[in-house]
Design a protein around this motif. Structure first.
Motif, short mmCIF file in Angstrom:
data_model
loop_
_atom_site.label_atom_id
_atom_site.label_comp_id
_atom_site.label_asym_id
_atom_site.label_seq_id
_atom_site.Cartn_x
_atom_site.Cartn_y
_atom_site.Cartn_z
N SER A 1 -3.59 -0.92 -1.81
CA SER A 1 -4.39 0.29 -1.63
C SER A 1 -3.54 1.47 -2.06
CB SER A 1 -4.83 0.47 -0.17
OG SER A 1 -5.51 1.70 -0.01
N SER B 1 -2.74 -7.66 -1.74
CA SER B 1 -3.66 -6.63 -1.26
C SER B 1 -3.05 -5.26 -1.52
CB SER B 1 -3.90 -6.78 0.25
OG SER B 1 -4.41 -8.06 0.55
N ARG C 1 4.44 -5.68 3.21
CA ARG C 1 4.64 -6.91 3.98
C ARG C 1 4.51 -8.13 3.08
NH1 ARG C 1 0.10 -6.29 8.20
NH2 ARG C 1 -0.64 -4.69 6.76
N THR D 1 -8.43 0.46 -4.54
CA THR D 1 -8.27 -0.67 -3.63
C THR D 1 -8.41 -1.93 -4.49
OG1 THR D 1 -9.33 0.60 -1.87
CG2 THR D 1 -9.28 -1.80 -1.59
N ALA D 2 -7.50 -2.86 -4.34
CA ALA D 2 -7.59 -4.06 -5.18
C ALA D 2 -7.02 -5.27 -4.47
CB ALA D 2 -6.85 -3.84 -6.50
N VAL D 3 -7.63 -6.39 -4.74
CA VAL D 3 -7.14 -7.67 -4.25
C VAL D 3 -6.96 -8.58 -5.45
CG1 VAL D 3 -7.76 -9.74 -2.95
CG2 VAL D 3 -8.08 -7.48 -1.93
N MET E 1 -10.19 -8.38 -7.87
CA MET E 1 -11.37 -7.59 -7.54
C MET E 1 -10.88 -6.19 -7.17
SD MET E 1 -14.31 -8.47 -4.68
CE MET E 1 -14.76 -10.06 -5.39
N GLY E 2 -11.52 -5.18 -7.76
CA GLY E 2 -11.12 -3.81 -7.45
C GLY E 2 -12.30 -3.00 -6.96
N SER E 3 -11.99 -2.00 -6.14
CA SER E 3 -13.03 -1.10 -5.66
C SER E 3 -12.49 0.32 -5.68
CB SER E 3 -13.44 -1.44 -4.22
OG SER E 3 -14.47 -2.40 -4.20
N ASP F 1 3.25 0.54 3.39
CA ASP F 1 2.89 -0.76 3.96
C ASP F 1 3.35 -1.86 3.01
OD1 ASP F 1 1.78 -2.70 5.55
OD2 ASP F 1 -0.30 -2.06 5.30
N ARG G 1 0.85 -1.20 0.00
CA ARG G 1 0.00 0.00 0.00
C ARG G 1 0.88 1.24 0.00
NH1 ARG G 1 -3.00 -2.93 4.67
NH2 ARG G 1 -4.72 -3.97 3.58
N THR H 1 -5.63 -12.40 -6.84
CA THR H 1 -5.32 -13.77 -6.45
C THR H 1 -4.73 -14.50 -7.64
OG1 THR H 1 -7.31 -13.66 -5.06
CG2 THR H 1 -6.26 -15.80 -5.28
N LEU H 2 -3.61 -15.17 -7.42
CA LEU H 2 -2.93 -15.89 -8.49
C LEU H 2 -2.81 -17.36 -8.12
CD1 LEU H 2 0.16 -13.47 -8.83
CD2 LEU H 2 -2.05 -13.26 -9.98
N SER I 1 -1.88 -14.16 -2.74
CA SER I 1 -2.85 -13.08 -2.48
C SER I 1 -2.09 -11.75 -2.45
CB SER I 1 -3.51 -13.27 -1.11
OG SER I 1 -4.23 -14.46 -1.05
#
Lengths: 336, 336, 336, 336
Positions: free
Chosen positions: A231, A229, A241, A213-215, A196-198, A239, A155, A217-218, A227
């Motif tokens: 932003s 994540s 990690r 914002t997006a997640v 998935m995005g928002s 951020d 992020r 998955t591969l 996964s």
């Protein structure tokens, strides 16, 4: 001759170009020979500090006969042509990511890259972060068994200006692309992408039809799942990690603290100062290591520099993520 | 003239002298002009890397007319004479701790230092560590209220050779002295010293009547108490922690991690790699900051460089600790 | 008969007596048969909740023929007489610490305790804390090598009323005594005591010539050193930490969190809610384990219950600490 | 009458039924009146320990006139009929999750539940975990701003037997369902589900066409995204973490430590013992709180017990996840 410092031409002197210039000046194996930017004042400022001949014309760099390699840190839209010019001139290039926002242009250049034999590396700096590199090495050494799930949190501290968003290619090609490459650093053979995005907070993203914002998955060919994540903002600072899960345990990379100090009071215990602000601080070591590894590549030594193909694969995955997020389907990919 | 880099004479080119030489080379405000060591090969190696004229005779440095300041990193027994020579030459000096192992020699020099007006600073590098300095500033700002208890843990990775112990002046003058100065960094007016020492593992300490393990307790005039825990060895790496306790909370300095990575398995969770090995790594930033602050002192700018009097006070406290541990009494001290 | 629940007489129904009453009710191996307090309403309240016959006269408990053991949780001044009465009646007793504030009274009772064969245990509950017990077991198993330094931090949330301080016997006999026993839990043979006390915040302590802040240093016959840091207040909640240092590493006991939740924001990262408030929460498990171990003692099974001698040793150390802090000398002790 | 303890009939005396029986015995507001299991020896063992009349016939419980509520902890396939029977008898029920593996059967019962007015609650115990409940309350109080991303990690210590997998309904209905409810605890109105599953280690899962590893992504109507990471095994013990991300910060729930002790050595620092083993330990407090909340529901007091509709919503989401993972599409859902 390989024991002389490598003479670099730097093309592009924005924020990231300046980082590379400083790395070149600090590394005894490299010197900054030419500095190029159409905004010539920017080039001059860098040359004043770190040396080098100034120009506003990239072709002068390639024609100079004074550079052993170029570092391409100019706007994305210029990357393909500059790589092509470097190959034409027989000069190895380290190019910032992404190669281009258009996979067709990347694919068009691919045969040339493959047949030329000129070393072309991509600036996926995070591969050179000591923490991520250590986790990858420990996973490869079997410390947690076969990787089953890789989780990446990435992020940025704050959303970029709307004008930047407009030309960024979207969050997946602009931001997630780093994480997609990190996924491939652990699991090169990705076979399926779902995203998935928002748009929940950034007016710029909303204005330009992008997500903030997006997640993602591969799935890798091994069955391992990744996964990601993302932003476009983060109150706690940059951020970054990562967590690798296997049958024997978990290896985690924490955020980078800015201090060894913690405070405990009647209301909060063990509270620490915020994390490092952004990529220049967080990945300072990684940029220097990236350059060292590229020098090895140019010198024909064993090198782990990310390749043009790595850059293409990351873009393919970003395209797939974009399509998945828009069309609400999982997308099969073939990177081979 | 203050806007030119300060020209330094470095006297002593052992481990710590080399650290300072590197700091001088990296700091745009300083240059290394002369390098002196009776072991002239050592001086030459430093000059080859960082510049400077080589000599094996310190008086040549003072007579050169080419140094604006000296950094004294030679063996302890030479410190008093070199400080005296610097004052004689009117050249500011930054001297490594301790000033001397004999308080009588220090006291004999004191009037000269006081009347000379030549800036003399002591190399208590830990005052410049960002973490310790931050805790002190936050305590001073009242974040935890009046300091009531200060706890310092300070353990070296491994005991020095017996030959070093023989001439070290004992654990309190050699090792605790840093912690005694740290205590005074928070609480300058120490009025009572109590110490207990043991020899539990180190043959060298046993051979020379020294302790390898020591606990020192200090009382400040405010009533605040300081606890110092020392050991000549530490399996976990350089153990350097501090904790400030006040009525509103606790500020803690943790050991410095070497990685952001942790591992969790079926037997151990959240395990991290060992801490930084020793002072060169742990206090790298502090050495550079110490030099910058001394430059300010030389230039007549406001400076927090520890003074000759700070060096004397630390030695007085070390002497008191030694006496307390030997005679099994608490020792009242007057540092004024 | 040992397979029946042990019938207890509880003498004293203050805060700690109530804790024991609840433990007895919850433990299938114990029942609360008699409840005694001169303040008979207190006894009745406990009996209403957990059962038992009520009296305001301890001799009625001993004479009842209905108790297999007594738990003495009455004021300190009554302990010696009640232990004597228990021995007279042949009834095993678990007595809260300290035995008495006057070592002469303790010594006077010692031959009786030794010759009687009646099991007398002392309520040093912290020995039964799972964390401290685990560290001791791991040290004993050699996990960090021979213990060289033991550090205990022990701070109460808030100073007691001045009236309590007046009769407490002073911080060493009232508060440090727990930590002195913890020191002996790891290193039974303490040979030297040095202490420093200050009065920096508590009017009650000042009024009664007591300390509110104290640091105690002990030496064991092995040469290992123990540091104890006490304060009568603690903003962060009950501060109960321990650290065992040996040649192979460090075992640490952290404060007890009240939640698994942490908060990271733009100003503080990884902040957690305050620690457990005080001993009833922190040592809830320890009180229950202490009772179970005493039941084993009464039943003649192998037991680690602290003994009357342990209680005497802790008081001897507290006396030595008091003398050391007052007379500014280290005090040699012989606990044998 | 509401001030009397609530008399419970417990139906099903397996592992989870025994947990509830112990909670009922320990809670002064509840008593165990009837215990039912077709395997009557199981029922008898529970009754011997915690009281209650034993039967192998659930209808006897409903007909007894001696129960104010039932707790249904029998196999999933029996839940719908038992809830129907409870409604028929006018007896409130707390039913373990899931209601059923077949949404058609759940939907068929829905009108009856809605029109009956008999309180029916679902056993989503994690809602009552103090840490998760605290994070939800703090998010609701605006501590981190509007929730933008919720990340849930949920991994069981070890895969169940293949025979269990065969009848489990698959990982999404059997395991993820808890996390889907947790997602709805924070964001009730989920509108889109995307899932990816892999079978990377468990022969039982492979044999029965199930996944052993799964990642589920949800979108709420607010745009917030939820990530759920599941695995059927976990070397570090029961892995139960949650992270709520908002514009002002991050609230995290860590795994539950089993000890306050950490060990630092030359190879690993700050290593701690493994986490709690499984749900009985990790959620012990949650089970008791769940029961207390259900008592409030039965008594007509304000209650946060999860409802039949919550149970149905979780199953709808699990069905959507199963379809998404199988058909490689994102699935729109309408929970209303």
């Amino acid at each position: 001759m390989t024991t002389q410092p490598l003479r670099f031409g730097l093309i592009g002197t924005g924020r990231i170009g300046q980082v590379h210039a400083a790395s070149m000046a600090a590394d005894p194996d490299t010197t900054l020979a030419w500095v190029c930017d159409p905004f010539v004042e920017g080039a001059r400022a860098v040359a004043d500090r770190f040396g080098g001949t100034v120009t506003d014309d990239a072709s002068a760099v390639f024609a100079s006969g004074e550079v052993d390699a170029v570092l391409i840190a100019s706007p994305t839209a210029t990357h393909v042509d500059l790589i092509a010019a470097a190959i034409e001139a027989g000069i190895p290039a380290l190019c910032e990511k992404p190669i281009d926002l258009d996979i067709a242009r990347v694919d068009a250049l691919l045969p040339t890259v493959r047949s030329s034999g000129v070393p072309i590396a991509l600036g996926f700096n995070r591969r050179f972060d000591p923490a991520f590199a250590s986790v990858r090495a420990r996973v490869a050494a079997g410390e947690i068994g076969d990787l089953e799930h890789l989780s990446i949190v990435s992020r940025d501290p704050a959303a970029p200006p709307a004008a930047y968003i407009a030309v960024s290619g979207g969050i997946f090609r602009d931001m997630t692309i780093h994480d997609l490459d990190m996924a491939r650093f652990f699991l090169p053979d990705i076979v399926e992408v779902s995203a998935m995005g928002s748009t929940v907070f950034d007016p710029g993203a909303r204005q330009h039809g992008d997500f903030d914002t997006a997640v993602t998955t591969l799935r890798a060919s091994s069955g391992a799942i990744v996964s990601i994540s993302n932003s476009r903002h983060s109150a706690i600072g940059y951020d970054q990690r990562l967590e690798a899960f296997g049958p024997r345990g978990i290896l985690q990379v924490a955020n980078a603290p800015t201090s060894l100090v913690s405070l405990s009071t009647a209301t909060v215990v063990e509270g620490r100062p915020p994390y490092q602000d952004f990529f220049l601080e967080r990945y300072a070591e990684a940029y220097a290591a990236e350059l060292r590894e590229f020098v090895r590549l140019v010198r024909g030594e064993p090198s782990t520099s990310p390749t043009f193909e790595d850059g293409r694969a990351a873009l393919l995955l970003a395209d797939a993520a974009q399509r998945s997020a828009t069309e609400h389907v999982a997308v099969a990919v073939e990177l081979g």
